[in-house]
Design a protein around this motif. Structure first.
Motif, short mmCIF file in Angstrom:
data_model
loop_
_atom_site.label_atom_id
_atom_site.label_comp_id
_atom_site.label_asym_id
_atom_site.label_seq_id
_atom_site.Cartn_x
_atom_site.Cartn_y
_atom_site.Cartn_z
N ILE A 148 -23.58 11.57 -25.21
CA ILE A 148 -22.58 10.89 -24.39
C ILE A 148 -21.87 10.01 -25.40
O ILE A 148 -22.40 8.99 -25.83
CB ILE A 148 -23.22 10.03 -23.29
N VAL A 149 -20.69 10.40 -25.83
CA VAL A 149 -19.96 9.86 -26.99
C VAL A 149 -20.81 10.14 -28.25
O VAL A 149 -20.74 11.25 -28.76
CB VAL A 149 -19.60 8.37 -26.83
N LEU A 176 -17.07 6.37 -20.78
CA LEU A 176 -17.79 5.47 -21.69
C LEU A 176 -17.07 5.35 -23.04
O LEU A 176 -17.09 4.29 -23.66
CB LEU A 176 -19.24 5.93 -21.87
N ALA A 177 -16.38 6.42 -23.47
CA ALA A 177 -15.59 6.33 -24.71
C ALA A 177 -14.43 5.35 -24.50
O ALA A 177 -14.14 4.53 -25.37
CB ALA A 177 -15.07 7.71 -25.11
N LEU A 212 -13.94 2.53 -30.13
CA LEU A 212 -13.18 3.77 -29.98
C LEU A 212 -12.13 3.68 -28.88
O LEU A 212 -11.13 4.40 -28.89
CB LEU A 212 -14.14 4.91 -29.59
N GLY A 213 -12.39 2.82 -27.89
CA GLY A 213 -11.62 2.83 -26.65
C GLY A 213 -10.12 2.68 -26.81
O GLY A 213 -9.37 3.55 -26.33
N TRP A 234 -4.27 7.72 -26.76
CA TRP A 234 -4.12 9.17 -26.92
C TRP A 234 -4.24 9.89 -25.58
O TRP A 234 -3.46 10.80 -25.27
CB TRP A 234 -5.22 9.69 -27.88
N LEU A 235 -5.19 9.41 -24.76
CA LEU A 235 -5.44 10.05 -23.46
C LEU A 235 -4.20 9.97 -22.57
O LEU A 235 -3.84 10.94 -21.89
CB LEU A 235 -6.64 9.35 -22.80
N GLU A 236 -3.55 8.82 -22.60
CA GLU A 236 -2.35 8.64 -21.77
C GLU A 236 -1.27 9.62 -22.20
O GLU A 236 -0.66 10.30 -21.37
CB GLU A 236 -1.83 7.21 -21.90
N GLU A 237 -1.07 9.72 -23.51
CA GLU A 237 -0.05 10.65 -24.02
C GLU A 237 -0.44 12.09 -23.70
O GLU A 237 0.38 12.90 -23.28
CB GLU A 237 0.09 10.50 -25.54
#
Ligand code: G1P
Length: 319
Positions: free
Chosen positions: A42-43, A289-290, A296-297, A303-306
């Protein structure tokens, strides 16, 4: 050497922890062909280490892992690794060295082998020589409880007040009850517990059914993988014939105890729980959790949003 300091609320002399980890992990094949599902990360931390950390956070530091064939990597994970430590030390990589030492020093981890996969009840019965005549905790590796919502604390408190067995329950949608053990309940009176923010109270369990069809379920309260069990469970397991899936079910042994008038209670959990035994929930747990990790967050969320914006537009995503 860094020694991990246990919780001030140290109960290690009173409660041992049993973690069944002999399952085949078929839902994650082919990844789990050679790697125990309990060690899927998990991560960057194996799922099983989160479970042991949760036990240690509750002050429980004596752990028995029930392993089976092909689970030797679990033993290596909670042991020292002199070669790796020497390499990291020579490199001066103190952070990773600490991470490597941490899993070896976290708790006193012991092992026993369940020769054949004959069910959760049978796995728990294998712990009898280790547990003896004491009350103990059982933690299932597929249920990850967020460290911010401690669940073992209120369960141990209820066990001390009411005796007998205590299980963690959680409301699930009606169409999901068939994936769980399911409880028939009645009110238990007003019992104050630790961490009330993550629980909605204590109930008395009158009956239990392992994985009922939705229409036969006595409620939508599902057993999630935390139990505090009194030693009577071992005799009950001896008297429990194979049930669902032709396996000895822990749920059936607790049902027997409840029917015979032993106290069996449920703590209803309302906090954050991730089912890492399901691929979709596993992915959600990793992303969540990442995203919340300070190291890392921030860049990961950016990046996740893009990624999501591009993904929704069907764009070709290259980085
Ligand atoms: C086990 C128990 C079940 C419980 C579940 C929680 O089932 O038998 O009663 O609700 O864990 O995760 P499994 O998921 O191992 O099939």
């Amino acid at each position: 050497m860094k020694t991990y300091r246990k919780n001030a609320n140290d109960r290690s002399n009173a409660y041992k922890v049993v973690i069944p980890a002999a399952g085949l992990g078929t839902r994650f094949l082919p990844a789990t062909k050679a790697i125990p599902k309990e060690l899927l990360p998990i991560v960057d931390t194996p799922a099983l280490q989160y479970i042991v950390e949760e036990a240690v956070d509750a002050g429980l530091g004596e752990v028995l892992v029930i392993v089976g064939r092909g689970k030797e990597a679990i033993i290596d994970h909670f042991d020292r690794s002199p070669e790796l430590e020497a390499v990291l030390e020579a490199k001066g990589d103190a952070g990773r060295l600490e991470a490597v030492l941490r899993s070896a020093e976290l708790a006193d981890v012991h092992y026993i082998r369940q020769g054949a996969p004959r069910g959760l009840g049978h796995a728990v019965a294998c712990a009898r020589p280790y547990v003896g005549g004491e009350t103990f905790a059982v933690m299932l590796g597929d249920d990850l409880i967020d460290a911010r919502d401690p669940l073992l604390d209120p369960m141990l408190e209820v066990q001390q007040k009411l005796g007998g067995c205590v299980v963690a329950l959680m409301e699930v949608p009606q169409d999901q009850v068939s994936m769980y053990g399911c409880a028939a309940i009645e009110p238990a009176g007003d019992i104050a517990v630790a961490n009330p923010e993550a629980t909605s109270g204590v109930v008395r369990i009158t009956d239990l059914v392992e994985k009922p069809a939705a229409q036969d379920a006595p409620s939508n309260l599902a057993i999630i993988g935390r139990y505090v069990l009194s030693p009577e469970i071992f005799d009950a397991l001896d008297r429990t014939p194979p049930g669902r899936g032709d396996e000895v079910q822990l749920t059936d042994a607790m049902k027997l105890l409840a029917a015979e008038g032993h106290p069996v209670h449920g703590v209803v959990f309302t906090g954050r729980r991730y089912d890492t035994g399901d691929r979709g929930d596993y992915l959600r747990a990793v992303v969540r959790l990442a995203a919340e990790r300070p190291d890392l967050g921030p860049s990961f969320v950016e990046w996740l949003e893009e990624f999501l914006a591009d993904f929704k537009q069907g764009a070709v995503i290259k980085s």
